[in-house]
Design an enzyme around this catalytic site. Structure first.
Site, PDB file in Angstrom:
ATOM      1  CG  HIS A 119      -2.171  -0.988   1.773  1.00 61.80           C
ATOM      2  ND1 HIS A 119      -1.980  -1.716   2.228  1.00 61.80           N
ATOM      3  CD2 HIS A 119      -3.015  -1.570   0.929  1.00 61.80           C
ATOM      4  CE1 HIS A 119      -2.800  -3.108   2.031  1.00 61.80           C
ATOM      5  NE2 HIS A 119      -3.708  -2.472   0.910  1.00 61.80           N
ATOM      6  CD  GLU A 149       1.322  -3.768 -13.119  1.00 59.47           C
ATOM      7  OE1 GLU A 149       2.305  -4.378 -12.888  1.00 59.47           O
ATOM      8  OE2 GLU A 149       1.711  -2.500 -13.996  1.00 59.47           O
TER       9      GLU A 149
END
Ligand code: AMP
Length: 281
Positions: free
Chosen positions: A37, A150
């Protein structure tokens, strides 16, 4: 770093940013934050005046109640991590009614078919839930740029499509998968793995690497067979493995030179569902 726990105070903040013409970079999360994150905010910091995080476990994207209930919630630690990163200006932690003022229901979207592949097929309604929460967050955060991992490659494509359908002026950026040193893709769900399971799960990344090598001299069906055999032996259960066209996300039976492909895999380790993918070179 400012933290907002309701829509009203947050929208006042956003209006003040917009009034000063500063650009906003945004990456939404469901919390239980890890270095993957944080890598989104590192990217956001490069291109924007203001970087905003949100933490909201979105009920409508879970098709399994147990998964929703077991989803880790670690808000205090999350805020500490964001603060320590020194990358984020504000965090929005909305309440359910701030996102779903008219009842907790998903909208229905037509993402041109990609919503029916892979995760869409495995988790009915999942991308309607994702679309609904991200659309609402985009309307409230008003970002210029938004960052998605991704790691959830199909989700990244769905969000690009969402912005196109809604004609929003937001640039969507994909960020590479951040991995542990062992190769295991970082995930909030990794917290629920025992040390042994974590070690065993490194097989996922190793397998994706092998797949990449195998594409040089083996057929797609042979590669699938080999992957299925690898996961048939241990306590990990292969939910799906496929090689798909990066554009359509449709599974392919053979590879042609002028297209980009990715290998996608989902493995259940005990009750923890792990997802990973790799671009094939
Ligand atoms: P989540 O909290 O799982 O909803 O994820 C929030 C965002 O972080 C999504 O855009 C994810 O794709 C991204 N993300 C999660 N794990 C990783 C990772 N290991 N590397 C890069 N991005 C990630």
């Amino acid at each position: 770093m400012q933290v907002f726990y309701d829509k009203i105070s947050f929208s006042l903040y956003i209006n003040s940013i917009k009034n000063t013409k500063q650009t906003i970079g945004f990456a939404p999360t469901m919390g239980a934050l890890h270095a993957g994150h944080i890598s989104l905010y590192k990217e956001a910091r490069k291109d924007n005046d203001i970087v905003i995080s949100s933490i909201f476990v979105n009920p409508t994207q879970f098709n399994n109640l147990e998964d929703l209930e077991k989803y880790p919630r670690t808000i205090e630690e999350d805020l500490k991590k964001l603060e320590a990163s020194n990358l984020v200006d504000a965090v929005y932690v909305p309440k359910v009614e701030d996102i779903y003022p008219n009842g907790m229901q998903s909208k229905h979207y037509n993402f041109g078919g990609i919503e029916n592949e892979m995760e869409g097929a495995a988790r009915p309604g999942h991308f309607d839930g994702v679309g609904t929460v991200v659309e609402e967050l985009f309307l409230q955060v008003k970002p210029n740029n938004a960052y998605f991992g991704e790691k959830d490659f199909q989700q990244l494509k769905i969000i690009k499509k969402l912005v196109e359908i809604l004609n929003l002026n937001i640039k969507i950026h994909g960020v590479k998968i951040f991995r542990e040193d062992t190769g295991l893709a970082m995930s909030s769900r990794n917290m629920r793995l025992s040390e042994d399971e974590k070690q065993a799960s490194t097989l996922i990344y190793k397998t994706l690497h092998q797949v990449n090598d195998w594409t040089k001299n083996l057929s797609v069906s042979k590669i699938k067979e080999k992957v299925e055999n690898i996961f048939n032996q241990g306590e990990m259960v292969l939910e799906y493995f496929m090689i798909a066209d990066e554009e359509t996300l449709k599974e392919v039976d053979f590879l042609s030179e002028n297209k980009n492909y990715r290998a996608f895999i989902v493995v259940n380790v005990g009750k923890v569902r792990l997802i990973d993918n790799m671009r094939l070179e």
